[in-house]
Scaffold this motif. Structure first.
Motif, PDB file in Angstrom:
ATOM      1  N   ASP A 160       0.873  -1.170   0.000  1.00 42.94           N
ATOM      2  CA  ASP A 160       0.000   0.000   0.000  1.00 42.94           C
ATOM      3  C   ASP A 160       0.911   1.221   0.000  1.00 42.94           C
ATOM      4  OD1 ASP A 160      -1.715   2.079   0.442  1.00 42.94           O
ATOM      5  OD2 ASP A 160      -2.552   1.314   2.329  1.00 42.94           O
ATOM      6  N   LEU A 161       1.006   1.901  -1.132  1.00 40.13           N
ATOM      7  CA  LEU A 161       1.929   3.034  -1.231  1.00 40.13           C
ATOM      8  C   LEU A 161       1.592   4.129  -0.237  1.00 40.13           C
ATOM      9  CD1 LEU A 161       2.464   3.296  -5.093  1.00 40.13           C
ATOM     10  CD2 LEU A 161       4.003   2.339  -3.381  1.00 40.13           C
ATOM     11  N   ASN A 162       0.327   4.247   0.135  1.00 41.54           N
ATOM     12  CA  ASN A 162      -0.055   5.258   1.124  1.00 41.54           C
ATOM     13  C   ASN A 162       0.542   4.964   2.492  1.00 41.54           C
ATOM     14  OD1 ASN A 162      -1.695   6.830  -0.626  1.00 41.54           O
ATOM     15  ND2 ASN A 162      -3.350   5.341  -0.407  1.00 41.54           N
ATOM     16  N   ALA A 163       0.849   3.696   2.739  1.00 41.36           N
ATOM     17  CA  ALA A 163       1.421   3.303   4.034  1.00 41.36           C
ATOM     18  C   ALA A 163       2.946   3.343   4.039  1.00 41.36           C
ATOM     19  CB  ALA A 163       0.942   1.902   4.406  1.00 41.36           C
ATOM     20  N   CYS A 164       3.562   3.518   2.875  1.00 37.07           N
ATOM     21  CA  CYS A 164       5.020   3.622   2.810  1.00 37.07           C
ATOM     22  C   CYS A 164       5.475   4.953   3.396  1.00 37.07           C
ATOM     23  CB  CYS A 164       5.504   3.469   1.370  1.00 37.07           C
ATOM     24  SG  CYS A 164       5.204   1.831   0.671  1.00 37.07           S
TER      25      CYS A 164
ATOM     26  N   LYS B 209       9.570   5.486   0.536  1.00 34.85           N
ATOM     27  CA  LYS B 209       9.117   5.806  -0.815  1.00 34.85           C
ATOM     28  C   LYS B 209       9.592   7.196  -1.226  1.00 34.85           C
ATOM     29  CE  LYS B 209       4.625   7.771   0.589  1.00 34.85           C
ATOM     30  NZ  LYS B 209       3.143   7.651   0.480  1.00 34.85           N
ATOM     31  N   ILE B 210       9.764   7.362  -2.541  1.00 34.45           N
ATOM     32  CA  ILE B 210      10.014   8.676  -3.141  1.00 34.45           C
ATOM     33  C   ILE B 210       8.967   8.843  -4.234  1.00 34.45           C
ATOM     34  CG2 ILE B 210      11.622  10.164  -4.390  1.00 34.45           C
ATOM     35  CD1 ILE B 210      13.901   8.528  -3.191  1.00 34.45           C
ATOM     36  N   GLU B 211       8.084   9.808  -4.065  1.00 31.73           N
ATOM     37  CA  GLU B 211       7.028  10.044  -5.031  1.00 31.73           C
ATOM     38  C   GLU B 211       7.520  10.985  -6.131  1.00 31.73           C
ATOM     39  OE1 GLU B 211       3.000   9.577  -2.436  1.00 31.73           O
ATOM     40  OE2 GLU B 211       4.232  11.323  -1.938  1.00 31.73           O
ATOM     41  N   ASP B 212       6.782  11.033  -7.239  1.00 34.50           N
ATOM     42  CA  ASP B 212       7.192  11.849  -8.407  1.00 34.50           C
ATOM     43  C   ASP B 212       8.628  11.527  -8.796  1.00 34.50           C
ATOM     44  OD1 ASP B 212       4.713  13.202  -8.511  1.00 34.50           O
ATOM     45  OD2 ASP B 212       5.378  14.610  -6.983  1.00 34.50           O
ATOM     46  N   PHE B 213       8.946  10.243  -8.798  1.00 33.79           N
ATOM     47  CA  PHE B 213      10.340   9.831  -8.954  1.00 33.79           C
ATOM     48  C   PHE B 213      10.916  10.233 -10.304  1.00 33.79           C
ATOM     49  CE2 PHE B 213      13.766   6.640  -9.586  1.00 33.79           C
ATOM     50  CZ  PHE B 213      14.542   7.003  -8.497  1.00 33.79           C
ATOM     51  N   SER B 214      10.106  10.190 -11.357  1.00 36.62           N
ATOM     52  CA  SER B 214      10.620  10.512 -12.694  1.00 36.62           C
ATOM     53  C   SER B 214      11.068  11.966 -12.801  1.00 36.62           C
ATOM     54  CB  SER B 214       9.560  10.218 -13.759  1.00 36.62           C
ATOM     55  OG  SER B 214       8.432  11.052 -13.585  1.00 36.62           O
ATOM     56  N   LYS B 215      10.644  12.804 -11.851  1.00 34.97           N
ATOM     57  CA  LYS B 215      11.015  14.227 -11.881  1.00 34.97           C
ATOM     58  C   LYS B 215      12.311  14.496 -11.127  1.00 34.97           C
ATOM     59  CE  LYS B 215       6.127  15.515 -12.085  1.00 34.97           C
ATOM     60  NZ  LYS B 215       4.992  16.133 -11.354  1.00 34.97           N
ATOM     61  N   GLN B 216      12.847  13.456 -10.480  1.00 35.14           N
ATOM     62  CA  GLN B 216      14.073  13.639  -9.701  1.00 35.14           C
ATOM     63  C   GLN B 216      15.303  13.510 -10.603  1.00 35.14           C
ATOM     64  OE1 GLN B 216      13.281  14.603  -6.701  1.00 35.14           O
ATOM     65  NE2 GLN B 216      11.146  14.007  -7.036  1.00 35.14           N
ATOM     66  N   ALA B 217      16.334  14.256 -10.268  1.00 37.60           N
ATOM     67  CA  ALA B 217      17.556  14.263 -11.080  1.00 37.60           C
ATOM     68  C   ALA B 217      18.232  12.898 -11.109  1.00 37.60           C
ATOM     69  CB  ALA B 217      18.529  15.311 -10.541  1.00 37.60           C
ATOM     70  N   TYR B 218      18.033  12.102 -10.071  1.00 36.12           N
ATOM     71  CA  TYR B 218      18.702  10.799  -9.975  1.00 36.12           C
ATOM     72  C   TYR B 218      17.865   9.663 -10.563  1.00 36.12           C
ATOM     73  CZ  TYR B 218      16.086  11.698  -5.682  1.00 36.12           C
ATOM     74  OH  TYR B 218      15.116  12.092  -4.783  1.00 36.12           O
TER      75      TYR B 218
ATOM     76  N   ASP C 281      15.928  -4.799  -4.011  1.00 32.88           N
ATOM     77  CA  ASP C 281      16.433  -3.647  -3.260  1.00 32.88           C
ATOM     78  C   ASP C 281      15.554  -2.418  -3.482  1.00 32.88           C
ATOM     79  OD1 ASP C 281      18.648  -4.998  -2.170  1.00 32.88           O
ATOM     80  OD2 ASP C 281      19.754  -4.750  -4.055  1.00 32.88           O
ATOM     81  N   ALA C 282      14.889  -2.369  -4.627  1.00 31.38           N
ATOM     82  CA  ALA C 282      13.996  -1.246  -4.927  1.00 31.38           C
ATOM     83  C   ALA C 282      12.981  -1.692  -5.968  1.00 31.38           C
ATOM     84  CB  ALA C 282      14.786  -0.046  -5.446  1.00 31.38           C
ATOM     85  N   VAL C 283      11.829  -1.046  -5.942  1.00 31.46           N
ATOM     86  CA  VAL C 283      10.802  -1.281  -6.960  1.00 31.46           C
ATOM     87  C   VAL C 283      10.276   0.073  -7.422  1.00 31.46           C
ATOM     88  CG1 VAL C 283       8.624  -2.404  -7.554  1.00 31.46           C
ATOM     89  CG2 VAL C 283      10.088  -3.402  -5.776  1.00 31.46           C
ATOM     90  N   TYR C 284      10.207   0.240  -8.740  1.00 31.55           N
ATOM     91  CA  TYR C 284       9.621   1.457  -9.293  1.00 31.55           C
ATOM     92  C   TYR C 284       8.255   1.113  -9.866  1.00 31.55           C
ATOM     93  CZ  TYR C 284       8.745   5.440 -12.373  1.00 31.55           C
ATOM     94  OH  TYR C 284       8.167   6.527 -13.001  1.00 31.55           O
ATOM     95  N   PHE C 285       7.216   1.716  -9.292  1.00 36.36           N
ATOM     96  CA  PHE C 285       5.856   1.535  -9.786  1.00 36.36           C
ATOM     97  C   PHE C 285       5.553   2.664 -10.770  1.00 36.36           C
ATOM     98  CE2 PHE C 285       5.882  -0.462  -5.559  1.00 36.36           C
ATOM     99  CZ  PHE C 285       5.431  -1.738  -5.895  1.00 36.36           C
ATOM    100  N   LYS C 286       5.572   2.322 -12.039  1.00 40.38           N
ATOM    101  CA  LYS C 286       5.491   3.354 -13.081  1.00 40.38           C
ATOM    102  C   LYS C 286       4.161   4.117 -13.046  1.00 40.38           C
ATOM    103  CE  LYS C 286       6.717   4.125 -17.924  1.00 40.38           C
ATOM    104  NZ  LYS C 286       7.921   4.898 -17.609  1.00 40.38           N
TER     105      LYS C 286
ATOM    106  N   ALA D 271       2.264   4.804 -10.616  1.00 37.60           N
ATOM    107  CA  ALA D 271       2.214   5.723  -9.474  1.00 37.60           C
ATOM    108  C   ALA D 271       3.420   6.660  -9.445  1.00 37.60           C
ATOM    109  CB  ALA D 271       2.158   4.930  -8.175  1.00 37.60           C
ATOM    110  N   ASP D 272       4.389   6.441 -10.374  1.00 39.58           N
ATOM    111  CA  ASP D 272       5.630   7.227 -10.418  1.00 39.58           C
ATOM    112  C   ASP D 272       6.283   7.287  -9.033  1.00 39.58           C
ATOM    113  OD1 ASP D 272       7.691   8.707 -11.440  1.00 39.58           O
ATOM    114  OD2 ASP D 272       6.588  10.613 -11.508  1.00 39.58           O
ATOM    115  N   THR D 273       6.400   6.114  -8.406  1.00 38.36           N
ATOM    116  CA  THR D 273       6.924   6.047  -7.039  1.00 38.36           C
ATOM    117  C   THR D 273       7.964   4.933  -6.926  1.00 38.36           C
ATOM    118  OG1 THR D 273       4.849   6.854  -6.089  1.00 38.36           O
ATOM    119  CG2 THR D 273       6.305   5.651  -4.609  1.00 38.36           C
TER     120      THR D 273
END
Length: 278
Positions: free
Chosen positions: A33-37, A53-62, A136-141, A143-145
């Motif tokens: 549940d991304l809301n619980a992250c 979690k990091i939201e709006d991930f595609s907007k981050q420089a990294y 180690d990480a999952v990107y949910f496209k 939700a961009d998270t």
């Protein structure tokens, strides 16, 4: 979309990402549940079943470029056998989501094994790459998270993401120690501030920036109320005496309002991690 497993290798060549396997998933589907992250906080200790979690991930420089566009397996060549050992990290395209695992030398295993099927068979040594139970990480496209457990683990995958974990600079530490409510003693100085406290100071300074004069006065009374046996407080000058790194940690925890009293046993405690309840 067909599932794919790809490898990003250590090389100076322009092409660094290659296909390994198609039509197979690398990891079991991670259902969260991304809301619980937890929005990333370097001073938060995750529960075993929790994720940052990091939201709006595609907007981050990294964010990786490949996550910002539509994935097409035809853009990637197969990885040559001679380059298997150069793998820096794996990523698996599973449905619309991307699963990542950092690869270290210890994950490459070469040994003889006994395989138990209908009969026992000795299998000759082959190099195997161990896949962890969890990515180690999952990107949910959709939700961009991005979710992850440990920032240090994924910092070599997402270059620059460690800016979220940065310590306060020497100048920032000096600025903090120069606050009106701090009196240094016992030759304690910026050079003696530990790495964990440098990270805590970065967070504490953000908290102080949003405080009014009255808020700061109440904050000092709150800290003194919980730390009167451990921190010396000059009531007249409204200053805490900081002589050790432990003193500084308690002060910073106080600024972050981590002290609390249990409602039933009336026991005074420090919260190691804090999560807001909305």
């Amino acid at each position: 979309m067909m599932d794919h497993i790809l490898a990003h290798i250590k090389t100076r060549a322009k092409k660094r990402t290659f296909k390994l396997v198609s039509e197979q998933s690398l990891f079991d589907t991670v259902k969260v549940d991304l809301n619980a992250c937890i929005p990333y906080d370097p001073d938060h200790n995750l529960d075993e079943d929790s994720w940052f979690k990091i939201e709006d991930f595609s907007k981050q420089a990294y964010c990786l470029d490949l996550l910002k566009k539509e994935f097409d397996s035809k853009d990637y060549d197969d990885l040559a056998k001679g380059d298997f050992s150069k793998t820096a990290y794996l990523f698996a395209v599973q449905g619309d989501d991307f699963y990542f695992q950092k690869i270290t030398p210890s994950l490459f295993v070469k040994r003889k094994t006994l395989v138990f099927g209908e009969t026992a068979e000795l299998e000759k040594s082959q190099t195997r790459l161990v896949i962890n139970a969890l990515p180690d990480a999952v990107y949910f496209k959709a939700a961009d998270t991005l979710i992850f457990k440990n920032l240090a683990t994924i910092s070599s995958i997402f270059k620059g993401i460690d800016e979220l974990y940065k310590e306060a600079t020497k100048e920032e530490v000096e600025q903090f120690l120069d606050e009106s409510f701090i009196e240094l003693s016992n030759n304690y100085s910026v050079e003696k501030v530990s790495k964990p406290n440098r990270k805590r100071i970065g967070l504490a300074m953000k908290t102080l920036d949003g405080m009014s004069v009255d808020d700061k006065t109440n904050m000092l009374e709150y800290i003194d109320g919980y730390c009167e046996q451990k921190l010396k407080f000059d009531q007249q000058n409204q200053k805490f005496e900081i002589s050790t790194d432990e003193d500084l940690k308690l002060l910073v925890y106080g600024i972050e309002q981590r002290f609390y009293t249990t409602p039933f046993g009336k026991e005074r405690r420090i919260a190691n991690s804090v999560q807001a309840i909305n």
